[in-house]
Design a protein around this motif. Sequence first.
Motif, PDB file in Angstrom:
ATOM      1  N   THR A  52       0.844  -1.259   0.164  1.00  8.42           N
ATOM      2  CA  THR A  52      -0.045   0.020  -0.097  1.00  8.42           C
ATOM      3  C   THR A  52       0.811   1.309  -0.059  1.00  8.42           C
ATOM      4  O   THR A  52       0.282   2.345  -0.657  1.00  8.42           O
ATOM      5  CB  THR A  52      -1.071   0.108   1.346  1.00  8.42           C
ATOM      6  OG1 THR A  52      -2.241  -1.188   1.061  1.00  8.42           O
ATOM      7  CG2 THR A  52      -1.755   1.332   1.177  1.00  8.42           C
ATOM      8  N   ASP A  75       0.356  -4.535   4.078  1.00  5.69           N
ATOM      9  CA  ASP A  75       1.599  -3.872   3.898  1.00  5.69           C
ATOM     10  C   ASP A  75       2.299  -3.981   5.539  1.00  5.69           C
ATOM     11  O   ASP A  75       1.604  -3.559   6.242  1.00  5.69           O
ATOM     12  CB  ASP A  75       1.694  -2.360   3.369  1.00  5.69           C
ATOM     13  CG  ASP A  75       3.244  -1.810   2.919  1.00  5.69           C
ATOM     14  OD1 ASP A  75       3.982  -2.162   3.531  1.00  5.69           O
ATOM     15  OD2 ASP A  75       3.106  -1.438   2.114  1.00  5.69           O
ATOM     16  N   PRO A  78       7.934  -2.198   7.049  1.00  9.00           N
ATOM     17  CA  PRO A  78       8.821  -2.596   7.929  1.00  9.00           C
ATOM     18  C   PRO A  78       9.648  -1.208   8.435  1.00  9.00           C
ATOM     19  O   PRO A  78       9.741  -0.391   7.719  1.00  9.00           O
ATOM     20  CB  PRO A  78       9.556  -3.282   6.991  1.00  9.00           C
ATOM     21  CG  PRO A  78       9.428  -3.073   5.683  1.00  9.00           C
ATOM     22  CD  PRO A  78       8.056  -2.581   5.767  1.00  9.00           C
ATOM     23  N   PHE A 123      -4.807  -6.382  -6.372  1.00  8.01           N
ATOM     24  CA  PHE A 123      -3.581  -5.596  -6.783  1.00  8.01           C
ATOM     25  C   PHE A 123      -2.576  -6.259  -6.138  1.00  8.01           C
ATOM     26  O   PHE A 123      -2.416  -5.591  -4.903  1.00  8.01           O
ATOM     27  CB  PHE A 123      -3.902  -4.299  -6.860  1.00  8.01           C
ATOM     28  CG  PHE A 123      -3.131  -3.345  -7.401  1.00  8.01           C
ATOM     29  CD1 PHE A 123      -2.579  -3.535  -8.438  1.00  8.01           C
ATOM     30  CD2 PHE A 123      -2.741  -2.092  -6.736  1.00  8.01           C
ATOM     31  CE1 PHE A 123      -1.367  -2.711  -9.140  1.00  8.01           C
ATOM     32  CE2 PHE A 123      -1.601  -1.176  -7.225  1.00  8.01           C
ATOM     33  CZ  PHE A 123      -1.071  -1.607  -8.301  1.00  8.01           C
ATOM     34  N   ASP A 127       6.263  -6.845  -2.890  1.00 10.63           N
ATOM     35  CA  ASP A 127       7.661  -7.408  -3.092  1.00 10.63           C
ATOM     36  C   ASP A 127       7.705  -7.826  -4.728  1.00 10.63           C
ATOM     37  O   ASP A 127       7.238  -8.953  -4.831  1.00 10.63           O
ATOM     38  CB  ASP A 127       8.022  -8.305  -2.179  1.00 10.63           C
ATOM     39  CG  ASP A 127       9.496  -8.966  -2.337  1.00 10.63           C
ATOM     40  OD1 ASP A 127      10.010  -8.550  -3.475  1.00 10.63           O
ATOM     41  OD2 ASP A 127       9.971  -9.780  -1.570  1.00 10.63           O
TER      42      ASP A 127
HETATM   43  C1  SAM Z   1       5.347  -0.160  -4.914  1.00 11.75           C
HETATM   44  S1  SAM Z   1       5.092   0.294  -3.263  1.00 11.75           S
HETATM   45  C2  SAM Z   1       3.296  -0.069  -3.195  1.00 11.75           C
HETATM   46  C3  SAM Z   1       2.710   1.221  -3.988  1.00 11.75           C
HETATM   47  C4  SAM Z   1       1.360   1.496  -3.858  1.00 11.75           C
HETATM   48  N1  SAM Z   1       0.358   0.135  -4.388  1.00 11.75           N
HETATM   49  C5  SAM Z   1       0.756   2.428  -4.871  1.00 11.75           C
HETATM   50  O1  SAM Z   1       0.624   2.412  -5.865  1.00 11.75           O
HETATM   51  O2  SAM Z   1       0.504   3.570  -4.199  1.00 11.75           O
HETATM   52  C6  SAM Z   1       5.491  -1.267  -2.308  1.00 11.75           C
HETATM   53  C7  SAM Z   1       5.171  -1.554  -0.938  1.00 11.75           C
HETATM   54  O3  SAM Z   1       5.047  -3.087  -0.925  1.00 11.75           O
HETATM   55  C8  SAM Z   1       5.127  -3.442   0.634  1.00 11.75           C
HETATM   56  N2  SAM Z   1       5.627  -4.733   0.564  1.00 11.75           N
HETATM   57  C9  SAM Z   1       6.771  -5.189   0.223  1.00 11.75           C
HETATM   58  N3  SAM Z   1       6.697  -6.728   0.481  1.00 11.75           N
HETATM   59  C10 SAM Z   1       5.410  -6.873   0.647  1.00 11.75           C
HETATM   60  C11 SAM Z   1       4.632  -8.025   1.012  1.00 11.75           C
HETATM   61  N4  SAM Z   1       5.447  -9.401   1.074  1.00 11.75           N
HETATM   62  N5  SAM Z   1       3.535  -7.947   1.250  1.00 11.75           N
HETATM   63  C12 SAM Z   1       2.683  -6.868   1.353  1.00 11.75           C
HETATM   64  N6  SAM Z   1       3.460  -5.884   1.134  1.00 11.75           N
HETATM   65  C13 SAM Z   1       4.787  -5.902   0.857  1.00 11.75           C
HETATM   66  C14 SAM Z   1       6.529  -2.288   0.892  1.00 11.75           C
HETATM   67  O4  SAM Z   1       6.419  -2.015   2.204  1.00 11.75           O
HETATM   68  C15 SAM Z   1       5.820  -1.016   0.214  1.00 11.75           C
HETATM   69  O5  SAM Z   1       5.213  -0.079   0.840  1.00 11.75           O
END
Ligand code: SAM
Length: 141
Positions: A52, A75, A78, A123, A127
């Motif tokens: 998110t 999310d 971390p 969506f 990662d």
């Molecule tokens: C590309 S950003 C998301 C952007 C968001 N969807 C937007 O477009 O506004 C990636 C996010 O995924 C989270 N993340 C990383 N690994 C994850 C996992 N295994 N499960 C859920 N979230 C994760 C990270 O902490 C980061 O905040």
Amino acid sequence: MSLLSRITQRPRVYNRLHALGVVNAYSQTHPEERACLCRHIAKAKSAVEIGTFMGLTAAELARALPADAILYCVDPYPGGGEPLQQIALRQIVRAGAAPKVRFVRADSAGAVASLSAQVDFFFVDGDHSYEGLAADWKIVK
Ligand SMILES: C[S@@+](CC[C@H](N)C(=O)[O-])C[C@H]1O[C@@H](n2cnc3c(N)ncnc32)[C@H](O)[C@@H]1O
């Protein structure tokens, strides 16, 4: 590197600027991509966003959902990610979409028990590594 990109590396600063309305939440998604996602989510009753971040996409997705639908925002935020989660929550509140959103502060594997049994729309934007996407795909299936 632009000034905005540099500030995204400083979540606490970004959070303050967002609270003041100086910056909007940041996303790597393009407006047309978000518009496409919103068209596809419009009839879902239960939806999940894996990853998110600052909640820009989540806010738009939640607004596009029917009034009785839920978007689970997964999310782990971390390493002291509270400022980012605060931005996301504020972004969603400002969009008037808070009643449709449930935050699940966990990674995708850890979030499964908190999601509804039936999910109409995922969506996947967490990662982006091969292993990360493989783990997310197990949940989507
Ligand atoms: C590309 S950003 C998301 C952007 C968001 N969807 C937007 O477009 O506004 C990636 C996010 O995924 C989270 N993340 C990383 N690994 C994850 C996992 N295994 N499960 C859920 N979230 C994760 C990270 O902490 C980061 O905040």
